[in-house]
Design a protein around this motif. Structure first.
Motif, PDB file in Angstrom:
ATOM      1  N   ARG A  76       5.200  19.230  34.924  1.00  0.00           N
ATOM      2  CA  ARG A  76       4.177  19.640  33.965  1.00  0.00           C
ATOM      3  C   ARG A  76       4.758  19.953  32.591  1.00  0.00           C
ATOM      4  NH1 ARG A  76      -0.864  23.629  34.934  1.00  0.00           N
ATOM      5  NH2 ARG A  76      -1.399  24.040  32.754  1.00  0.00           N
ATOM      6  N   VAL A  77       5.992  20.423  32.552  1.00  0.00           N
ATOM      7  CA  VAL A  77       6.616  20.845  31.310  1.00  0.00           C
ATOM      8  C   VAL A  77       8.069  20.392  31.296  1.00  0.00           C
ATOM      9  CG1 VAL A  77       7.399  23.088  32.187  1.00  0.00           C
ATOM     10  CG2 VAL A  77       6.914  22.835  29.735  1.00  0.00           C
ATOM     11  N   ALA A  78       8.574  20.106  30.111  1.00  0.00           N
ATOM     12  CA  ALA A  78       9.992  19.789  29.937  1.00  0.00           C
ATOM     13  C   ALA A  78      10.681  20.966  29.275  1.00  0.00           C
ATOM     14  CB  ALA A  78      10.164  18.533  29.079  1.00  0.00           C
ATOM     15  N   VAL A  79      11.845  21.332  29.784  1.00  0.00           N
ATOM     16  CA  VAL A  79      12.645  22.418  29.218  1.00  0.00           C
ATOM     17  C   VAL A  79      13.979  21.838  28.771  1.00  0.00           C
ATOM     18  CG1 VAL A  79      13.856  24.577  29.700  1.00  0.00           C
ATOM     19  CG2 VAL A  79      11.527  24.224  30.571  1.00  0.00           C
ATOM     20  N   ALA A  80      14.288  21.982  27.482  1.00  0.00           N
ATOM     21  CA  ALA A  80      15.510  21.429  26.914  1.00  0.00           C
ATOM     22  C   ALA A  80      16.305  22.556  26.255  1.00  0.00           C
ATOM     23  CB  ALA A  80      15.180  20.330  25.898  1.00  0.00           C
ATOM     24  N   LEU A  81      17.348  23.009  26.934  1.00  0.00           N
ATOM     25  CA  LEU A  81      18.205  24.057  26.395  1.00  0.00           C
ATOM     26  C   LEU A  81      19.341  23.439  25.601  1.00  0.00           C
ATOM     27  CD1 LEU A  81      18.531  26.410  29.502  1.00  0.00           C
ATOM     28  CD2 LEU A  81      16.762  26.407  27.725  1.00  0.00           C
ATOM     29  N   SER A  82      19.669  24.053  24.474  1.00  0.00           N
ATOM     30  CA  SER A  82      20.789  23.558  23.683  1.00  0.00           C
ATOM     31  C   SER A  82      21.621  24.727  23.183  1.00  0.00           C
ATOM     32  CB  SER A  82      20.304  22.712  22.498  1.00  0.00           C
ATOM     33  OG  SER A  82      19.578  23.491  21.567  1.00  0.00           O
ATOM     34  N   PHE A  83      22.910  24.440  22.993  1.00  0.00           N
ATOM     35  CA  PHE A  83      23.859  25.436  22.513  1.00  0.00           C
ATOM     36  C   PHE A  83      24.695  24.806  21.395  1.00  0.00           C
ATOM     37  CE2 PHE A  83      22.801  26.437  26.852  1.00  0.00           C
ATOM     38  CZ  PHE A  83      22.670  27.822  26.866  1.00  0.00           C
ATOM     39  N   ASP A  84      24.717  25.454  20.252  1.00  0.00           N
ATOM     40  CA  ASP A  84      25.529  24.985  19.135  1.00  0.00           C
ATOM     41  C   ASP A  84      26.870  25.709  19.189  1.00  0.00           C
ATOM     42  OD1 ASP A  84      23.268  23.608  18.504  1.00  0.00           O
ATOM     43  OD2 ASP A  84      22.921  24.576  16.572  1.00  0.00           O
ATOM     44  N   ALA A  85      27.905  24.990  19.630  1.00  0.00           N
ATOM     45  CA  ALA A  85      29.232  25.579  19.807  1.00  0.00           C
ATOM     46  C   ALA A  85      29.992  25.559  18.482  1.00  0.00           C
ATOM     47  CB  ALA A  85      29.989  24.827  20.900  1.00  0.00           C
ATOM     48  N   ASP A  86      29.527  26.370  17.532  1.00  0.00           N
ATOM     49  CA  ASP A  86      30.080  26.365  16.180  1.00  0.00           C
ATOM     50  C   ASP A  86      31.460  27.010  16.110  1.00  0.00           C
ATOM     51  OD1 ASP A  86      27.666  25.257  15.296  1.00  0.00           O
ATOM     52  OD2 ASP A  86      26.803  27.222  14.915  1.00  0.00           O
ATOM     53  N   HIS A  87      31.617  28.119  16.824  1.00  0.00           N
ATOM     54  CA  HIS A  87      32.893  28.837  16.891  1.00  0.00           C
ATOM     55  C   HIS A  87      33.468  29.115  15.497  1.00  0.00           C
ATOM     56  CE1 HIS A  87      32.179  28.186  20.995  1.00  0.00           C
ATOM     57  NE2 HIS A  87      32.961  27.152  21.226  1.00  0.00           N
ATOM     58  N   GLU A  88      34.719  28.745  15.264  1.00  0.00           N
ATOM     59  CA  GLU A  88      35.381  29.111  14.003  1.00  0.00           C
ATOM     60  C   GLU A  88      34.886  28.341  12.787  1.00  0.00           C
ATOM     61  OE1 GLU A  88      38.489  29.789  17.286  1.00  0.00           O
ATOM     62  OE2 GLU A  88      36.943  28.309  16.829  1.00  0.00           O
ATOM     63  N   THR A  89      34.053  27.317  12.979  1.00  0.00           N
ATOM     64  CA  THR A  89      33.692  26.471  11.838  1.00  0.00           C
ATOM     65  C   THR A  89      32.777  27.154  10.831  1.00  0.00           C
ATOM     66  OG1 THR A  89      31.795  25.459  12.980  1.00  0.00           O
ATOM     67  CG2 THR A  89      33.963  24.363  13.186  1.00  0.00           C
ATOM     68  N   ILE A  90      32.064  28.189  11.225  1.00  0.00           N
ATOM     69  CA  ILE A  90      31.169  28.848  10.263  1.00  0.00           C
ATOM     70  C   ILE A  90      31.965  29.468   9.115  1.00  0.00           C
ATOM     71  CG2 ILE A  90      29.418  30.623   9.944  1.00  0.00           C
ATOM     72  CD1 ILE A  90      28.456  28.163  11.453  1.00  0.00           C
ATOM     73  N   PRO A  91      32.968  30.320   9.382  1.00  0.00           N
ATOM     74  CA  PRO A  91      33.761  30.808   8.238  1.00  0.00           C
ATOM     75  C   PRO A  91      34.600  29.714   7.584  1.00  0.00           C
ATOM     76  CG  PRO A  91      34.688  31.602  10.307  1.00  0.00           C
ATOM     77  CD  PRO A  91      33.360  30.986  10.633  1.00  0.00           C
ATOM     78  N   LEU A  92      35.164  28.796   8.388  1.00  0.00           N
ATOM     79  CA  LEU A  92      36.017  27.760   7.808  1.00  0.00           C
ATOM     80  C   LEU A  92      35.254  26.892   6.819  1.00  0.00           C
ATOM     81  CD1 LEU A  92      38.078  26.577  10.929  1.00  0.00           C
ATOM     82  CD2 LEU A  92      38.925  27.876   8.956  1.00  0.00           C
ATOM     83  N   GLY A 114       3.812  20.406  27.420  1.00  0.00           N
ATOM     84  CA  GLY A 114       4.720  19.921  26.388  1.00  0.00           C
ATOM     85  C   GLY A 114       6.171  20.235  26.654  1.00  0.00           C
ATOM     86  N   VAL A 115       6.887  20.577  25.580  1.00  0.00           N
ATOM     87  CA  VAL A 115       8.333  20.803  25.629  1.00  0.00           C
ATOM     88  C   VAL A 115       8.641  22.229  25.193  1.00  0.00           C
ATOM     89  CG1 VAL A 115      10.567  20.146  24.667  1.00  0.00           C
ATOM     90  CG2 VAL A 115       8.869  18.386  25.185  1.00  0.00           C
ATOM     91  N   PHE A 116       9.504  22.887  25.944  1.00  0.00           N
ATOM     92  CA  PHE A 116      10.090  24.144  25.512  1.00  0.00           C
ATOM     93  C   PHE A 116      11.542  23.874  25.177  1.00  0.00           C
ATOM     94  CE2 PHE A 116      12.562  28.018  26.690  1.00  0.00           C
ATOM     95  CZ  PHE A 116      12.144  28.819  25.639  1.00  0.00           C
ATOM     96  N   GLN A 117      11.860  23.901  23.886  1.00  0.00           N
ATOM     97  CA  GLN A 117      13.217  23.629  23.401  1.00  0.00           C
ATOM     98  C   GLN A 117      13.788  24.914  22.841  1.00  0.00           C
ATOM     99  OE1 GLN A 117      14.493  23.707  20.141  1.00  0.00           O
ATOM    100  NE2 GLN A 117      16.464  22.792  20.612  1.00  0.00           N
ATOM    101  N   LEU A 118      15.064  25.187  23.156  1.00  0.00           N
ATOM    102  CA  LEU A 118      15.695  26.426  22.739  1.00  0.00           C
ATOM    103  C   LEU A 118      17.075  26.130  22.163  1.00  0.00           C
ATOM    104  CD1 LEU A 118      15.170  29.540  22.843  1.00  0.00           C
ATOM    105  CD2 LEU A 118      16.421  29.557  25.010  1.00  0.00           C
ATOM    106  N   THR A 119      17.414  26.788  21.039  1.00  0.00           N
ATOM    107  CA  THR A 119      18.714  26.627  20.406  1.00  0.00           C
ATOM    108  C   THR A 119      19.465  27.956  20.447  1.00  0.00           C
ATOM    109  OG1 THR A 119      17.872  24.935  18.888  1.00  0.00           O
ATOM    110  CG2 THR A 119      19.937  26.012  18.289  1.00  0.00           C
TER     111      THR A 119
END
Length: 318
Positions: free
Chosen positions: A43-59, A252-257
């Protein structure tokens, strides 16, 4: 021409219609790509995502202090292992968007994502601000990121999420030129859609995001600025629960970042675990990577039967 704080001409109200309409029509949402039923009859799609930014934000901004870099290192050292353990416990696949520099600093982490059955996708070179780049530089960094992740894991990514969810005038053309199957950076809908450029369908699937379904706005702290975390993790979980419930009602879709250095802290991971418990209590949930979701959306785009058609993406029932 003078500019305001947002980088736009301060007298944009003087623009003739062809100017403002050109900006509006450059990148738009086309056909909504939602099947009658998701694979497995879900009935629903669940799409989990993870942004593995780590040290790149300050760099990215030239920040090299050990304090700033340690905040990013926490995501790799503590957050990501906890997240992988949690996903394994629930039997849920996810998509990890990883800047190439993060992957080069933590190559075993990048390999662990694909080894554990998750998707690894492009998230820029060093989380660069692509809106400030010329076309050649943006293309070079995107291509290098794509090649780096391919070399590290032996799998060529099919999806991209632009750093900071920005599109320059060149971004869409670069995505199409490099052969990406989907993007996940725009916010024109709750459901997947086809991106349209200057009125022309592109065939590129968009899996939309939103700041409501992102952990960073709720929890991010800047010790030298005004940003201070003010949200209780369980309050944020309630917002995400309401988002899921509405997606479930709509079919619909439940997408999470999420971000390992943000959600990966102990008290915040409790909120994610409770959210997964809530989702698991509902029948007819299809957990999909963003690539799997894009494949199903593309079936709709090309008029193929979608319900139950993705034999390699069965319904997950933790």
């Amino acid at each position: 021409m003078p500019t305001d704080d947002f980088g736009l001409p301060s007298e944009s109200w003087r623009w003739p219609e062809h100017t403002w309409r050109g900006h509006v029509d450059a990148v738009r949402a086309g056909r909504r790509l939602v099947p009658d039923r998701w694979p497995g009859g879900a009935r629903v799609a669940v799409a989990l995502s993870f942004d593995a930014d780590h040290e790149t934000i300050p760099l990215r901004d030239g920040g090299t202090s050990p304090g700033l870099l340690a905040q990013g290192e926490y995501g790799a050292r503590a957050g990501s292992p906890r997240i992988l353990d949690l996903l394994a416990r629930y039997g849920v696949p996810a998509t990890f968007f990883m800047p190439a520099v993060s992957a080069l600093v933590h190559p075993e982490e990048a390999r662990a994502y694909t080894r554990d059955g998750h998707e690894l996708a492009v998230h820029g070179w060093i989380h660069e601000r692509n809106m400030l780049l010329g076309r050649d530089d943006e293309r070079d960094l995107t291509a290098r990121a794509l090649d780096t992740l391919t070399t590290l894991t032996g799998r060529r990514p099919v999806g991209i999420r632009t750093p900071s969810w920005d599109f320059s005038d060149s971004t869409l053309d670069i995505m199409i030129e490099l052969g990406f199957a989907y993007d996940s950076s725009l916010m024109a809908d709750d459901e997947p859609y086809e991106i349209v450029a200057d009125g022309r369908p592109t065939g590129l699937v968009e899996i939309p995001v939103d700041w409501i379904r992102d952990d960073a706005p709720y929890f991010t702290m800047d010790r030298y600025g005004s940003a201070r975390p003010h949200s209780r993790p369980r309050d944020v979980r309630e917002i995400w629960t309401d988002e899921f419930d509405a997606a479930y009602r709509d079919g619909g879709v439940f997408q999470l970042t999420l971000h390992p250095h943000v959600i990966g802290h102990r008290s915040r991971l409790v909120a994610l675990r409770e959210l997964l418990d809530h989702i698991a209590a509902h029948p007819g949930v299809w957990y999909a990577t963003h690539a799997q979701l894009a494949d199903t959306a593309r079936d709709v785009l090309h008029g193929r039967t979608t319900a139950g058609s993705a034999a390699d993406t069965p319904e997950h029932t933790p």
